[in-house]
Design a protein around this motif. Structure first.
Motif, PDB file in Angstrom:
ATOM      1  N   LEU A 134       0.821  -1.209   0.000  1.00 41.89           N
ATOM      2  CA  LEU A 134       0.000   0.000   0.000  1.00 41.89           C
ATOM      3  C   LEU A 134       0.858   1.263   0.000  1.00 41.89           C
ATOM      4  O   LEU A 134       0.433   2.311  -0.479  1.00 41.89           O
ATOM      5  N   LYS A 135       2.065   1.170   0.525  1.00 38.20           N
ATOM      6  CA  LYS A 135       2.963   2.326   0.564  1.00 38.20           C
ATOM      7  C   LYS A 135       3.774   2.480  -0.719  1.00 38.20           C
ATOM      8  O   LYS A 135       4.549   3.425  -0.844  1.00 38.20           O
ATOM      9  N   SER A 136       3.598   1.576  -1.673  1.00 37.66           N
ATOM     10  CA  SER A 136       4.457   1.560  -2.863  1.00 37.66           C
ATOM     11  C   SER A 136       3.879   2.359  -4.021  1.00 37.66           C
ATOM     12  O   SER A 136       4.244   2.121  -5.183  1.00 37.66           O
ATOM     13  N   ASP A 149      -3.846   9.811  -0.098  1.00 35.09           N
ATOM     14  CA  ASP A 149      -2.713  10.034   0.806  1.00 35.09           C
ATOM     15  C   ASP A 149      -2.818   9.231   2.094  1.00 35.09           C
ATOM     16  O   ASP A 149      -2.287   9.639   3.131  1.00 35.09           O
ATOM     17  N   TYR A 150      -3.495   8.073   2.052  1.00 39.59           N
ATOM     18  CA  TYR A 150      -3.687   7.280   3.261  1.00 39.59           C
ATOM     19  C   TYR A 150      -3.218   5.837   3.045  1.00 39.59           C
ATOM     20  O   TYR A 150      -4.020   4.897   3.067  1.00 39.59           O
ATOM     21  N   PRO A 151      -1.930   5.621   2.822  1.00 36.87           N
ATOM     22  CA  PRO A 151      -1.466   4.251   2.555  1.00 36.87           C
ATOM     23  C   PRO A 151      -1.675   3.307   3.742  1.00 36.87           C
ATOM     24  O   PRO A 151      -1.686   2.092   3.557  1.00 36.87           O
ATOM     25  N   GLY A 152      -1.854   3.875   4.921  1.00 35.81           N
ATOM     26  CA  GLY A 152      -2.095   3.030   6.089  1.00 35.81           C
ATOM     27  C   GLY A 152      -3.553   2.833   6.404  1.00 35.81           C
ATOM     28  O   GLY A 152      -3.905   2.489   7.531  1.00 35.81           O
ATOM     29  N   TYR A 153      -4.427   2.990   5.392  1.00 35.08           N
ATOM     30  CA  TYR A 153      -5.864   2.950   5.681  1.00 35.08           C
ATOM     31  C   TYR A 153      -6.323   1.587   6.188  1.00 35.08           C
ATOM     32  O   TYR A 153      -7.345   1.481   6.882  1.00 35.08           O
ATOM     33  N   GLY A 154      -5.582   0.548   5.869  1.00 39.63           N
ATOM     34  CA  GLY A 154      -5.937  -0.772   6.399  1.00 39.63           C
ATOM     35  C   GLY A 154      -5.806  -0.861   7.904  1.00 39.63           C
ATOM     36  O   GLY A 154      -6.362  -1.769   8.525  1.00 39.63           O
ATOM     37  N   MET A 155      -5.097   0.096   8.504  1.00 38.71           N
ATOM     38  CA  MET A 155      -4.905   0.096   9.952  1.00 38.71           C
ATOM     39  C   MET A 155      -6.078   0.753  10.688  1.00 38.71           C
ATOM     40  O   MET A 155      -6.173   0.649  11.898  1.00 38.71           O
ATOM     41  N   PHE A 156      -6.943   1.458   9.941  1.00 38.46           N
ATOM     42  CA  PHE A 156      -8.046   2.132  10.634  1.00 38.46           C
ATOM     43  C   PHE A 156      -9.393   1.971   9.928  1.00 38.46           C
ATOM     44  O   PHE A 156     -10.350   2.666  10.259  1.00 38.46           O
ATOM     45  N   GLU A 210     -10.377   1.789  -3.677  1.00 36.31           N
ATOM     46  CA  GLU A 210     -10.280   1.944  -5.129  1.00 36.31           C
ATOM     47  C   GLU A 210      -9.069   2.755  -5.552  1.00 36.31           C
ATOM     48  O   GLU A 210      -8.401   2.414  -6.542  1.00 36.31           O
ATOM     49  N   TYR A 211      -8.753   3.823  -4.812  1.00 32.56           N
ATOM     50  CA  TYR A 211      -7.657   4.705  -5.198  1.00 32.56           C
ATOM     51  C   TYR A 211      -6.380   4.384  -4.406  1.00 32.56           C
ATOM     52  O   TYR A 211      -5.732   5.259  -3.851  1.00 32.56           O
ATOM     53  N   SER A 212      -6.056   3.120  -4.360  1.00 34.64           N
ATOM     54  CA  SER A 212      -4.837   2.645  -3.715  1.00 34.64           C
ATOM     55  C   SER A 212      -4.236   1.568  -4.603  1.00 34.64           C
ATOM     56  O   SER A 212      -4.792   1.239  -5.659  1.00 34.64           O
ATOM     57  N   THR A 213      -3.130   1.012  -4.181  1.00 33.74           N
ATOM     58  CA  THR A 213      -2.551  -0.081  -4.960  1.00 33.74           C
ATOM     59  C   THR A 213      -3.434  -1.330  -4.916  1.00 33.74           C
ATOM     60  O   THR A 213      -3.264  -2.222  -5.742  1.00 33.74           O
ATOM     61  N   HIS A 214      -4.353  -1.406  -3.954  1.00 33.26           N
ATOM     62  CA  HIS A 214      -5.379  -2.458  -3.998  1.00 33.26           C
ATOM     63  C   HIS A 214      -6.180  -2.326  -5.279  1.00 33.26           C
ATOM     64  O   HIS A 214      -6.360  -3.286  -6.035  1.00 33.26           O
ATOM     65  N   GLY A 215      -6.732  -1.110  -5.490  1.00 31.90           N
ATOM     66  CA  GLY A 215      -7.557  -0.884  -6.671  1.00 31.90           C
ATOM     67  C   GLY A 215      -6.782  -1.003  -7.965  1.00 31.90           C
ATOM     68  O   GLY A 215      -7.288  -1.458  -8.983  1.00 31.90           O
TER      69      GLY A 215
END
Length: 216
Positions: A134-136, A149-156, A210-215
């Motif tokens: 997610l940080k990549s 701008d929330y690469p750590g969104y899986g933490m919250f 959606e707007y992360s490296t997941h998406g």
């Protein structure tokens, strides 16, 4: 250690370590009476238990991504009422014990107190891999895709998931029904506003995905 070497007493101790460290001595038997069919399912690199499995029905209670999120992953059943009964038992017990120590389970898509969280992944191979992925986003600068701008969104953030076994002949009908229910489900269960950042964007969790490296 082999599974058959894990005793009921060890299971009780691990449950206390996972959820009730500060009260494990006084509540040991109480927990055992409620959850004596659970066994250790996952241990992080620091030796902490983050997942427990109910050997009778394959229910799993675990921390998800970080020690800020708890996941209730229920085993297979033929009806939702049976699953709901077990879920309420786990949820009520854990919530009541958390509240003794000024913690709670919010049930929201976005943790409303995320600014107080330590955005640190559970130290095991899966969650460390996910966090670094997610940080990549800088590695995909040529993709022309917008990344938030929330690469750590899986933490919250959290979500609800339902898996159904559907006969082939009923597949299309079920897909259509759940497609119509999805917007309602998203609003009620899987999403919430990102307080102090974008309070007008109701379905924010979907966009975090959606707007992360997941998406991507």
């Amino acid at each position: 250690m082999a599974d058959d070497a894990i005793t009921d007493e060890m299971i009780r101790e691990k449950i206390c370590q996972m959820f009730l460290e500060s009260t494990k001595k006084s509540k040991k038997e109480y927990i055992g009476n409620h959850f004596n069919s659970f066994e250790v399912e996952g241990i992080d690199y620091d030796g902490n238990v983050y997942a427990l499995r109910n050997r009778e029905n394959d229910d799993i209670v675990c921390y998800d991504c970080s020690y800020n999120n708890i996941e209730f992953a229920m085993g297979k059943e033929e009806d939702l009422f049976t699953i709901n009964e077990r879920f309420e038992k786990y949820y009520s017990f854990i919530k009541e014990e958390f509240e003794r120590h000024n913690h709670t389970l919010s049930g929201m898509g976005i943790n409303p107190y995320r600014k107080y969280n330590n955005e640190i992944p559970i130290p095991n191979e899966r969650y460390l891999m996910l966090y670094n992925h997610l940080k990549s986003t800088e590695n995909y600068s040529d993709s022309l895709m917008y990344f938030h701008d929330y690469p750590g969104y899986g933490m919250f953030s959290s979500a609800s998931q339902v898996q159904l076994d559907v006969p082939y002949d009923d597949l299309i009908e079920n897909i259509n029904v759940f497609s119509k229910l999805e917007p309602i489900k998203a609003l009620i269960f899987s999403n919430s506003v990102l307080l102090e950042d974008n309070e007008d964007y109701v379905c924010f969790r979907d966009n975090l995905w959606e707007y992360s490296t997941h998406g991507y």
